[in-house]
Design an enzyme around this catalytic site. Sequence first.
Site, PDB file in Angstrom:
ATOM      1  CB  CYS A  74      -0.953  -0.004   1.193  1.00  0.00           C
ATOM      2  SG  CYS A  74      -0.155  -0.080   2.800  1.00  0.00           S
TER       3      CYS A  74
ATOM      4  N   PRO B  21      -3.866  -8.942  10.355  1.00  0.00           N
ATOM      5  CG  PRO B  21      -4.891 -11.001  10.755  1.00  0.00           C
ATOM      6  CD  PRO B  21      -5.190  -9.552  10.563  1.00  0.00           C
TER       7      PRO B  21
END
EC number: 1.2.1.10
Length: 303
Positions: free
Chosen positions: A131, A165
């Site tokens: 990202c 996670p």
Amino acid sequence: MRKKLRAVIIGPGNIGTDLLIKMKRSDWIEPVWMVGIDPDSDGLKRARDMGIKTTHQGIDDFIDYLIADDIRIAFDATSAYVHEENSRKLNALGVVMIDLTPAAIGPYCIPPVNLEEHANNLEMNVNMVTCGGQATIPMVAAVSSVQKVDYAEIIATVSSRSVGPGTRANIDEFTRTTASAVEQIGGARKGKAIIVINPAEPPLMMRDTIHCLLSEDPDEVNISKSVYNMVKEVQKYVPGYRLVNGPIFDGRKVSIFMEVEGLGDFLPTYSGNLDIMTAAALRTAEMFAERVASKAITLPNRH
């Protein structure tokens, strides 16, 4: 008539679920399967409720249905550790793999910088970097297209609540993969990446800082023009991508400050980090589908 390419999403977490919602709106990609490993997964349940076929027995169970359901594109939103095996199995069956993990076994893909090249070459595995990479590398590339960048450092700050996670388990891979792509795709001679996971409540929107050190005094007019144009390119698939400040020039240093607001498809709008990744991955798949429809590329024959 447009021919949608049929797709599987591997990994029913935050990224996989957001991707599924976006795909439902796509003119070019049709989501058909979602694959997970947990029978109690919320993501698999949501997918089933949306009419998607699911399995909680992993990729080997899904492979039995792949040809019959004409799956041509796979999105891997699992983890760097299992991606290589997933890709090997699906590539062997003629499926194009779009990798949303930091595994990076295929070439890096930042849509406004090098997607066309990958689509035209029919790359069977493309890696969406991270990202932080999707948010910052277009800016590094915008600067390096005008002048040589000796060093680029990017800092991606994301809200703790938006980081699942999978991402937490891959922090080291995140920094290594992003720094490598800052060099290879961004065009910096040396790259560094830092991720900050901010636990503040209410959660903060994704913020990205990009510092570029040039080898000579900056051409301020052309660098600014290049940055503004690149922001517009990213906004075509991530409308919430915004230039907050910059480019700011300080000697040979150029600093750019961005924020990324999500569409709020699955997670709230502060999760721009999720949005830019899924939007870039979907844009990548759509470009492949467009090229197939125009007969510019031909998918592998597997009958």
